[in-house]
Each structure stands twice: as structure tokens, then as C-alpha cells.
Design a protein around this motif. Sequence first.
Motif, PDB file in Angstrom:
ATOM      1  N   PRO A  59       0.774  -1.211   0.065  1.00  0.00           N
ATOM      2  CA  PRO A  59       0.034   0.068  -0.036  1.00  0.00           C
ATOM      3  C   PRO A  59       0.771   1.194  -0.164  1.00  0.00           C
ATOM      4  O   PRO A  59       2.040   1.397   0.734  1.00  0.00           O
ATOM      5  CB  PRO A  59      -0.908  -0.150   1.464  1.00  0.00           C
ATOM      6  CG  PRO A  59       0.031  -0.951   2.139  1.00  0.00           C
ATOM      7  CD  PRO A  59       0.691  -1.854   1.241  1.00  0.00           C
ATOM      8  N   LEU A  60       0.444   2.383  -0.846  1.00  0.00           N
ATOM      9  CA  LEU A  60       1.158   3.436  -0.687  1.00  0.00           C
ATOM     10  C   LEU A  60       0.563   4.647  -0.174  1.00  0.00           C
ATOM     11  O   LEU A  60       1.246   5.782   0.045  1.00  0.00           O
ATOM     12  CB  LEU A  60       1.306   3.867  -2.479  1.00  0.00           C
ATOM     13  CG  LEU A  60       2.195   2.896  -3.024  1.00  0.00           C
ATOM     14  CD1 LEU A  60       2.380   3.276  -4.780  1.00  0.00           C
ATOM     15  CD2 LEU A  60       3.774   2.856  -2.621  1.00  0.00           C
ATOM     16  N   PHE A  61      -0.575   4.447   0.112  1.00  0.00           N
ATOM     17  CA  PHE A  61      -1.283   5.713   0.754  1.00  0.00           C
ATOM     18  C   PHE A  61      -2.647   5.261   1.707  1.00  0.00           C
ATOM     19  O   PHE A  61      -2.922   4.023   1.785  1.00  0.00           O
ATOM     20  CB  PHE A  61      -2.086   6.487  -0.216  1.00  0.00           C
ATOM     21  CG  PHE A  61      -1.501   7.066  -1.254  1.00  0.00           C
ATOM     22  CD1 PHE A  61      -0.734   8.370  -1.036  1.00  0.00           C
ATOM     23  CD2 PHE A  61      -1.167   6.691  -2.566  1.00  0.00           C
ATOM     24  CE1 PHE A  61       0.212   8.981  -1.948  1.00  0.00           C
ATOM     25  CE2 PHE A  61      -0.426   7.346  -3.267  1.00  0.00           C
ATOM     26  CZ  PHE A  61       0.266   8.337  -3.322  1.00  0.00           C
ATOM     27  N   GLU A  62      -2.301   6.050   2.883  1.00  0.00           N
ATOM     28  CA  GLU A  62      -3.565   5.766   3.915  1.00  0.00           C
ATOM     29  C   GLU A  62      -4.733   6.805   3.185  1.00  0.00           C
ATOM     30  O   GLU A  62      -4.375   7.817   3.328  1.00  0.00           O
ATOM     31  CB  GLU A  62      -3.063   6.282   5.348  1.00  0.00           C
ATOM     32  CG  GLU A  62      -2.079   5.316   5.730  1.00  0.00           C
ATOM     33  CD  GLU A  62      -1.297   5.746   7.122  1.00  0.00           C
ATOM     34  OE1 GLU A  62      -2.003   6.365   7.825  1.00  0.00           O
ATOM     35  OE2 GLU A  62      -0.535   5.128   7.547  1.00  0.00           O
ATOM     36  N   ARG A  63      -5.960   6.043   3.100  1.00  0.00           N
ATOM     37  CA  ARG A  63      -6.973   7.023   2.922  1.00  0.00           C
ATOM     38  C   ARG A  63      -7.548   7.659   3.966  1.00  0.00           C
ATOM     39  O   ARG A  63      -7.832   6.774   4.978  1.00  0.00           O
ATOM     40  CB  ARG A  63      -8.066   6.280   2.015  1.00  0.00           C
ATOM     41  CG  ARG A  63      -7.688   6.019   0.683  1.00  0.00           C
ATOM     42  CD  ARG A  63      -6.555   5.190   0.262  1.00  0.00           C
ATOM     43  NE  ARG A  63      -6.300   4.917  -1.123  1.00  0.00           N
ATOM     44  CZ  ARG A  63      -5.502   4.021  -1.759  1.00  0.00           C
ATOM     45  NH1 ARG A  63      -4.439   3.632  -0.893  1.00  0.00           N
ATOM     46  NH2 ARG A  63      -5.220   4.204  -3.006  1.00  0.00           N
ATOM     47  N   ARG A  64      -7.569   8.991   4.280  1.00  0.00           N
ATOM     48  CA  ARG A  64      -8.301   9.754   5.278  1.00  0.00           C
ATOM     49  C   ARG A  64      -9.253  10.554   4.673  1.00  0.00           C
ATOM     50  O   ARG A  64      -9.313  10.875   3.440  1.00  0.00           O
ATOM     51  CB  ARG A  64      -7.348  10.370   6.137  1.00  0.00           C
ATOM     52  CG  ARG A  64      -6.021   9.257   6.926  1.00  0.00           C
ATOM     53  CD  ARG A  64      -5.203  10.302   7.648  1.00  0.00           C
ATOM     54  NE  ARG A  64      -4.285   9.639   8.188  1.00  0.00           N
ATOM     55  CZ  ARG A  64      -3.033   9.927   9.014  1.00  0.00           C
ATOM     56  NH1 ARG A  64      -3.225  11.072   8.920  1.00  0.00           N
ATOM     57  NH2 ARG A  64      -2.234   9.044   9.196  1.00  0.00           N
ATOM     58  N   HIS A  65     -10.268  11.076   5.638  1.00  0.00           N
ATOM     59  CA  HIS A  65     -11.256  11.983   5.231  1.00  0.00           C
ATOM     60  C   HIS A  65     -10.660  13.269   4.258  1.00  0.00           C
ATOM     61  O   HIS A  65      -9.985  13.874   4.843  1.00  0.00           O
ATOM     62  CB  HIS A  65     -12.105  12.626   6.069  1.00  0.00           C
ATOM     63  CG  HIS A  65     -13.063  13.270   5.940  1.00  0.00           C
ATOM     64  ND1 HIS A  65     -14.015  12.961   5.042  1.00  0.00           N
ATOM     65  CD2 HIS A  65     -13.483  14.809   6.031  1.00  0.00           C
ATOM     66  CE1 HIS A  65     -15.007  13.929   4.918  1.00  0.00           C
ATOM     67  NE2 HIS A  65     -14.551  15.066   5.655  1.00  0.00           N
ATOM     68  N   ARG A  66     -10.796  13.238   2.983  1.00  0.00           N
ATOM     69  CA  ARG A  66     -10.587  14.400   2.107  1.00  0.00           C
ATOM     70  C   ARG A  66      -8.819  14.560   1.985  1.00  0.00           C
ATOM     71  O   ARG A  66      -8.671  15.592   1.494  1.00  0.00           O
ATOM     72  CB  ARG A  66     -10.960  15.720   2.941  1.00  0.00           C
ATOM     73  CG  ARG A  66     -12.532  15.967   2.836  1.00  0.00           C
ATOM     74  CD  ARG A  66     -12.956  17.304   3.227  1.00  0.00           C
ATOM     75  NE  ARG A  66     -14.396  17.611   2.524  1.00  0.00           N
ATOM     76  CZ  ARG A  66     -14.667  18.660   2.291  1.00  0.00           C
ATOM     77  NH1 ARG A  66     -14.063  19.762   2.531  1.00  0.00           N
ATOM     78  NH2 ARG A  66     -15.970  18.930   1.848  1.00  0.00           N
ATOM     79  N   ALA A  67      -8.369  13.606   2.501  1.00  0.00           N
ATOM     80  CA  ALA A  67      -7.095  13.510   2.040  1.00  0.00           C
ATOM     81  C   ALA A  67      -6.425  12.031   1.891  1.00  0.00           C
ATOM     82  O   ALA A  67      -6.974  11.055   2.274  1.00  0.00           O
ATOM     83  CB  ALA A  67      -6.203  14.202   3.485  1.00  0.00           C
ATOM     84  N   VAL A  68      -5.287  12.036   1.255  1.00  0.00           N
ATOM     85  CA  VAL A  68      -4.303  10.754   1.090  1.00  0.00           C
ATOM     86  C   VAL A  68      -2.987  11.180   1.676  1.00  0.00           C
ATOM     87  O   VAL A  68      -2.327  12.028   1.478  1.00  0.00           O
ATOM     88  CB  VAL A  68      -4.333  10.191  -0.260  1.00  0.00           C
ATOM     89  CG1 VAL A  68      -5.689   9.864  -0.886  1.00  0.00           C
ATOM     90  CG2 VAL A  68      -3.685  11.391  -1.235  1.00  0.00           C
ATOM     91  N   VAL A  69      -2.622  10.228   2.560  1.00  0.00           N
ATOM     92  CA  VAL A  69      -1.218  10.341   3.106  1.00  0.00           C
ATOM     93  C   VAL A  69      -0.205   9.264   2.722  1.00  0.00           C
ATOM     94  O   VAL A  69      -0.540   8.040   2.958  1.00  0.00           O
ATOM     95  CB  VAL A  69      -1.531  10.348   4.802  1.00  0.00           C
ATOM     96  CG1 VAL A  69      -0.070  10.407   5.664  1.00  0.00           C
ATOM     97  CG2 VAL A  69      -2.442  11.316   5.426  1.00  0.00           C
ATOM     98  N   PRO A  70       0.854   9.685   2.199  1.00  0.00           N
ATOM     99  CA  PRO A  70       1.722   8.761   1.641  1.00  0.00           C
ATOM    100  C   PRO A  70       2.507   7.747   2.728  1.00  0.00           C
ATOM    101  O   PRO A  70       2.672   8.306   4.222  1.00  0.00           O
ATOM    102  CB  PRO A  70       2.888   9.572   0.856  1.00  0.00           C
ATOM    103  CG  PRO A  70       2.834  10.740   1.453  1.00  0.00           C
ATOM    104  CD  PRO A  70       1.275  11.115   2.128  1.00  0.00           C
ATOM    105  N   THR A  71       2.387   6.535   2.751  1.00  0.00           N
ATOM    106  CA  THR A  71       3.188   5.788   3.605  1.00  0.00           C
ATOM    107  C   THR A  71       4.748   5.964   3.590  1.00  0.00           C
ATOM    108  O   THR A  71       5.165   6.619   2.562  1.00  0.00           O
ATOM    109  CB  THR A  71       2.901   4.106   3.376  1.00  0.00           C
ATOM    110  OG1 THR A  71       3.430   3.954   2.085  1.00  0.00           O
ATOM    111  CG2 THR A  71       1.179   3.928   3.203  1.00  0.00           C
ATOM    112  N   GLN A  72       5.493   5.250   4.306  1.00  0.00           N
ATOM    113  CA  GLN A  72       6.962   5.530   4.297  1.00  0.00           C
ATOM    114  C   GLN A  72       7.494   4.923   3.238  1.00  0.00           C
ATOM    115  O   GLN A  72       8.289   5.740   2.386  1.00  0.00           O
ATOM    116  CB  GLN A  72       7.641   4.589   5.585  1.00  0.00           C
ATOM    117  CG  GLN A  72       8.981   5.252   5.586  1.00  0.00           C
ATOM    118  CD  GLN A  72       9.300   6.541   5.556  1.00  0.00           C
ATOM    119  OE1 GLN A  72       9.065   7.273   6.513  1.00  0.00           O
ATOM    120  NE2 GLN A  72      10.412   6.897   4.786  1.00  0.00           N
ATOM    121  N   ALA A  73       6.678   3.816   2.862  1.00  0.00           N
ATOM    122  CA  ALA A  73       7.177   3.206   1.155  1.00  0.00           C
ATOM    123  C   ALA A  73       6.926   4.013   0.262  1.00  0.00           C
ATOM    124  O   ALA A  73       7.713   4.133  -0.786  1.00  0.00           O
ATOM    125  CB  ALA A  73       6.553   1.969   1.131  1.00  0.00           C
ATOM    126  N   ALA A  74       5.916   4.815   0.283  1.00  0.00           N
ATOM    127  CA  ALA A  74       5.522   5.821  -0.855  1.00  0.00           C
ATOM    128  C   ALA A  74       6.350   6.943  -0.902  1.00  0.00           C
ATOM    129  O   ALA A  74       7.011   7.428  -1.852  1.00  0.00           O
ATOM    130  CB  ALA A  74       4.113   6.073  -0.856  1.00  0.00           C
TER     131      ALA A  74
END
Length: 296
Positions: free
Chosen positions: A52-67
Motif C-alpha cells: 500500500p502506498l497511501f492511507e486513505r483519510r477523510h478528504r486527504a491521502v497520506v503517503p506511507t513510508q514506502a511511498a
Amino acid sequence: MDWTDLPPLGTLVAFAATVRHGSVTKAAAELHLTHGAVSRQIQQLERAIGVPLFERRHRAVVPTQAAITLAASVNEALGLLSSAARQARRATRSAPLVLSCEPTLLMRWLIPRLPSLSEAAPGLELHLSAAGGPVQFSREGIDVAIRRNDFELPPDVHAMRLFAERIGPVCTPALAHGLTGSADLAGLTRLHTRTRMSAWPEWARLRQLPLVAAPERTFEHFYLSLEAATAGLGVAIGPVALVHNDLAAGRLAAPFGFEADGSAYVLLTKHPPDGDARVLALHAWLLAQAAELTGG
């Protein structure tokens, strides 16, 4: 070379834009794609590399450390590809310079002046494309573009000013006879264009005049409304560059002169123009042609 682990290039471009903006919506706007298309590209990339590359949050996507780690390498690789493509284009000096220009400006101002370009810049060959609005340089194969700066330019696009936009009512000399104030316009048909419906209200605002009631007629394109004015069908708002030739030939008159509306025409390039003598020569020639528009 073993490229079996290389994901599709489109997924990497969408991924890099999403990391940079922290938003799928903003990435889609930059790439001129839909939100769903960018989301599918990212999902395809996640399946291809298996993490996985992003954490899906409300109105935003947060890149993971791998991303974050991957994005650094992707940006470097895309930069190298862009540089290589730019060098390849510059190496082919015999290729024409592809110039995109707003259609009415192209027909009524630029094309009539092209014969003098061969004298000012011998060997500079232009390939003309009629288009308006935001420019997708690489996707459309465009080198430079002439646009009115009435939309937000991407931060990586370079703009060189050509001339200020000035607008005013234009009609045949016969209709212009006796026009001394805005009230006189009430008896003439007001010509509109769907591509710039705010032209008349904008002129009235600039002149601080009421827009008196008058018969109206609307055309699909600016070029048609100006042709209608030349034919004596009414009064149109004419940007000075688009009506300059008709004014000089006596086909049109501008009884109220022209007002600067705060916008300007610019020459846009994807890359800094300093490294391309063709772009610099074209800009210098365009400035010389634009000098005729500063008066009147």
C-alpha cells in the motif's frame, strides 16, 4: 536489461503528482484527468509492487513510508526522462516549432503577419495549431503557445508577456457615425459570443457606464461576432488585436476607443526559453508585431 519489474509509466506519473499534492483531486487537475482515473492508476501501481502506498483519510491521502521512499526515486527518474526528451527535441533543429494559438487571434492577427517572420528569423519554421485554454505541452506535442492569461498558469510553465488586452465596441463606420455616448448604443443590435459572454458587461464596468437595454444577438465563436460587426449587423466588443486590421482598412470603427481589462496575451513555454534560440527569435518578432497595438 530486465524491465519486468517496471510498472506502467502512467501509474508513476499519477503517483508522483498525488504525493506532491497530498490530494488525488489536485493531482487529477494537474494531469487533466478525472479523480477516478488517477485513483485507478494508483491502485494499479499498488498491485504491481505489492504494497500500500497511501492511507486513505477523510478528504486527504497520506503517503506511507514506502511511498515517500519510492516518490524520491520516481521524481528523479521522471526528471531524467524529461531532460532526455528535451535534449532530443533540441537536437532536431530542422523540426518546425509547434505554436498553439487561440483561434480568432490566429486567424485575424497572427497569420496575416507571418510573411514578415521569414525576414526577421530566417530558417524558423512554424507549425500552427488552433486551440485555447490551458496547454498540455507534451501530450499535444506543443512547443509554445499564445494565450490570454485569464486562467491560472501551472507553476512550471514560463510566460513571456506580449501585449495588454484592450477592448471596446466596434461596428462599421456607417453605424459608428453619430455615436457619442453609451445611450446611443440602445438603437443598435448588441453582438455577443458564447466564448466570452462577459465582454459587454466588462467593458461597461471599465468605462463606469450603465449597459443600456438593446436588441441582442449571440454567436458561437468570437470570430463570427466580429464578422457580423463587419457586415453591419450590429456592434460587437472587439479586442484591439482582433480588429486591428479591420480598423486600419476602414472596415470597422471604434467610436469609444479601447480600455485595458487587466489581462494580457503571453507566450507560454514548458521549459525556460533561454536555451532555445527559436523561441527567443519568435518572442522578439511577436513583440515587434505587438508594438502596433499600443496606440489607438
